[in-house]
Design a protein around this motif. Sequence first.
Motif, PDB file in Angstrom:
ATOM      1  N   ARG A 110      -3.875  -0.117  -9.798  1.00  0.00           N
ATOM      2  CA  ARG A 110      -5.215  -0.623  -9.497  1.00  0.00           C
ATOM      3  C   ARG A 110      -5.328  -0.935  -8.010  1.00  0.00           C
ATOM      4  O   ARG A 110      -4.331  -1.171  -7.323  1.00  0.00           O
ATOM      5  CB  ARG A 110      -5.571  -1.842 -10.337  1.00  0.00           C
ATOM      6  N   PHE A 111      -6.592  -0.937  -7.544  1.00  0.00           N
ATOM      7  CA  PHE A 111      -6.865  -1.260  -6.139  1.00  0.00           C
ATOM      8  C   PHE A 111      -7.953  -2.321  -6.121  1.00  0.00           C
ATOM      9  O   PHE A 111      -9.022  -2.138  -6.692  1.00  0.00           O
ATOM     10  CB  PHE A 111      -7.321  -0.003  -5.383  1.00  0.00           C
ATOM     11  N   LYS A 140      -3.104   4.737  -1.904  1.00  0.00           N
ATOM     12  CA  LYS A 140      -2.166   5.547  -2.694  1.00  0.00           C
ATOM     13  C   LYS A 140      -1.733   4.758  -3.917  1.00  0.00           C
ATOM     14  O   LYS A 140      -1.382   3.576  -3.815  1.00  0.00           O
ATOM     15  CB  LYS A 140      -0.947   5.927  -1.848  1.00  0.00           C
ATOM     16  N   THR A 141      -1.806   5.415  -5.075  1.00  0.00           N
ATOM     17  CA  THR A 141      -1.437   4.736  -6.316  1.00  0.00           C
ATOM     18  C   THR A 141       0.055   4.419  -6.344  1.00  0.00           C
ATOM     19  O   THR A 141       0.883   5.159  -5.789  1.00  0.00           O
ATOM     20  CB  THR A 141      -1.772   5.608  -7.545  1.00  0.00           C
ATOM     21  N   LEU A 194      -3.921   2.580   2.830  1.00  0.00           N
ATOM     22  CA  LEU A 194      -3.498   3.448   3.932  1.00  0.00           C
ATOM     23  C   LEU A 194      -4.446   3.365   5.122  1.00  0.00           C
ATOM     24  O   LEU A 194      -4.024   3.482   6.267  1.00  0.00           O
ATOM     25  CB  LEU A 194      -3.407   4.901   3.450  1.00  0.00           C
ATOM     26  N   LEU A 195      -5.754   3.174   4.843  1.00  0.00           N
ATOM     27  CA  LEU A 195      -6.742   3.163   5.926  1.00  0.00           C
ATOM     28  C   LEU A 195      -8.000   2.450   5.456  1.00  0.00           C
ATOM     29  O   LEU A 195      -8.405   2.571   4.292  1.00  0.00           O
ATOM     30  CB  LEU A 195      -7.089   4.603   6.343  1.00  0.00           C
ATOM     31  N   ASP A 231      -9.447  12.053  10.326  1.00  0.00           N
ATOM     32  CA  ASP A 231      -8.101  12.562  10.102  1.00  0.00           C
ATOM     33  C   ASP A 231      -7.283  11.415   9.519  1.00  0.00           C
ATOM     34  O   ASP A 231      -6.988  10.431  10.222  1.00  0.00           O
ATOM     35  CB  ASP A 231      -7.495  13.055  11.422  1.00  0.00           C
ATOM     36  N   LEU A 232      -6.962  11.509   8.240  1.00  0.00           N
ATOM     37  CA  LEU A 232      -6.294  10.399   7.558  1.00  0.00           C
ATOM     38  C   LEU A 232      -4.848  10.224   8.017  1.00  0.00           C
ATOM     39  O   LEU A 232      -4.314   9.116   7.973  1.00  0.00           O
ATOM     40  CB  LEU A 232      -6.341  10.622   6.043  1.00  0.00           C
ATOM     41  N   ARG A 233      -4.220  11.304   8.462  1.00  0.00           N
ATOM     42  CA  ARG A 233      -2.839  11.188   8.926  1.00  0.00           C
ATOM     43  C   ARG A 233      -2.781  10.469  10.272  1.00  0.00           C
ATOM     44  O   ARG A 233      -1.965   9.582  10.492  1.00  0.00           O
ATOM     45  CB  ARG A 233      -2.209  12.584   9.026  1.00  0.00           C
ATOM     46  N   LYS A 234      -3.683  10.864  11.178  1.00  0.00           N
ATOM     47  CA  LYS A 234      -3.714  10.229  12.499  1.00  0.00           C
ATOM     48  C   LYS A 234      -4.515   8.922  12.498  1.00  0.00           C
ATOM     49  O   LYS A 234      -4.512   8.185  13.478  1.00  0.00           O
ATOM     50  CB  LYS A 234      -4.315  11.184  13.520  1.00  0.00           C
TER      51      LYS A 234
END
Length: 668
Positions: A545-546, A577-578, A587-588, A622-625
């Motif tokens: 859950r979030f 992330k689950t 994550l962001l 950009d989710l990675r950066k």
Amino acid sequence: MDFQEKIKQLKQALEKNPQKAYLWQQLSQLLWQQNAEECQKYIEKALLIRPQSPPLLQQRRHILIHGLFTLGSPNFRHGDEITQVYVSPENRIFSASKDATIKLWDISGKLLQTFQGHQGPVLSFDLHPHRPWLLSTSTDQSIRIWDTRTGENLHTIHAHKSTVYRAKFSRDGQRMISASHDGQCLIWQINPQGEAKILLAFEKHKNPVLAIDISEDGKLVASGDSQGNCLLWPSHNPKIGKVLSGHQGKIHHLQFSKNKRQLLSCGEDATIRLWDTTQGKEIQQFLGHQKAVLYATFLPEEERILSTSADATIRLWQLQPPTELRRLEGHSQSVNWISVHPNEMLAVSAGKELFLRQWHFQKGYQVNQPLGPTHKILSLDCQHYLLLLLENPNSATLWNPLSGKRLKEFKCLEPQLSTDNPTTPFSPQISKLSPDQQHFAVAGKEGKIQVWNHLKEIFIFTFDKHQTPITSLDFSPQGGRIASGDEGGEVLLWDIDDGFVRAGGNLNMGKIHAVKFFPSGNLLSIATDQTCLVMNLENAEEYSRFSQHQSPVQYICTSANNIAVTADLSSKIFVWKTKPQQEAETLLEVEEEHSPLAGICFLQRPNTLLAAYQNGILYAFDLRKKEKIFKNHTGQKILALTPFPAEAEILLCLENGCIQRLPEYHIL
């Protein structure tokens, strides 16, 4: 769109980075679009002369789809029902809409001016006989006077205590009249600066006044209300002169003849009536419309009248003897208004559709054919080269988004279940295509979901296990099951063949705002007021859950690596992330705009997210950066979006009913 500025920016970027192929591609596309916009202008003018020409229609479609990347021409469009239209002797067209704007167009459909300032639907307007002034009324209780040359709001008048339905200048331009939901009619004096002063208040109506007119000599006023009462009264004295009795229900429009001896009225009872104003008696009725007559007007010679109706027709009548001469058909819903150019060659009509229709009035055929949807779009979804649109009212349509052609239409009405209950209500609001493109589902406010096989063009069944309105639904990646959630907090997982419920129940966490499968098909994400649950469908238990949202979650998108993106009513976006049997990892967190969101989706490029806001702004991240890589303004309000993976594009549903194609290379 300011092509020159964008082209300039791209050329500057290419001077610094000449090896960037995508920049050259964007420059090429912009130059093509710029030329396409110019080409469209000329094609529209050619179609006014030869509206049925197949080569011209084909070229127009090609320009729109492949040049301007849009399903639907933006010409003559509003974002909501169009309430009134007027064609000037100078071939300019004014239109008012419930989208709170009035627009000015040239005869080919190019937008020349937008009058924006009302805080609610614009219900009527009138042009000053001698000055460049436009008068408008709205549900926001105001009357506004505009400069037609600049679009400037010169004066805003607040005198009525409720919706102002109609306002009109007197023939000499020195006075105006207004009618309101509060039952009050006002007569105003207008000075040369456009400032208004109340001269007289007429308060004999006990019901909302929907229609009003003043005679050409300015001495006699007619007003009609929601209960069918039509009153004649002198403009200098707030006393009733005569009562014209006959209409049953709302009176929608009134118009005096030039000598004021006759009055034309129309109403909810589907009748048009001609009155003798000196005797206060009905002269004649015009019968034929099947539903409410919304507008009726004398043509200039006053030997014919023109009417529009909720039965979707426009009719031309001979006054004496009363005879229907011609019928114009083409609208799919109510027609609110029609205006005829003084030369009687061109007529323009407006109604519940988002699109103005032009007619060759003398020959009785439609000049401009709309491309793309003409109604407000409630929902859209795309699989491969199939686009499903849920259009208001009760219509699901399938399109090819690449060719711009409509393939099929389905009327989503609840089938007759028994002779005792022949009309079961069904109000669709959400639609989804199955991944295999064979089925689609339509969910309604009544808690029912219809399942259709569009290949066989058959209705399969209605799923009716929900007790409250459906808020969200999603097909499983394999296409055989549907997850659906409702306002009462219930989530159900069921088979599309027979509606057999596999799992689910009430979560007791309040309203379900969204449901979305993860690509594996084993996990289902469920958004409630402030929490997102991830359910393991193999054992029907909570997987993760979030809980970081502080307002209701509206949108969910999921990826193959168990990453989800959720967005809430405050326009805050979280990427998370689950984690099995525990709180998901953030994550962001993104908060770029205060405007409400229209939707979110992953792009084909890995770890790239697109967010669309209702104010027309787009962002890519950009989710990675963890950085923003793109920002753009469409210039139109965005209602929703859906990915178009087959062409690496995003489809944006705009307020005016057009579907804008956004290639990913524009973003990346």
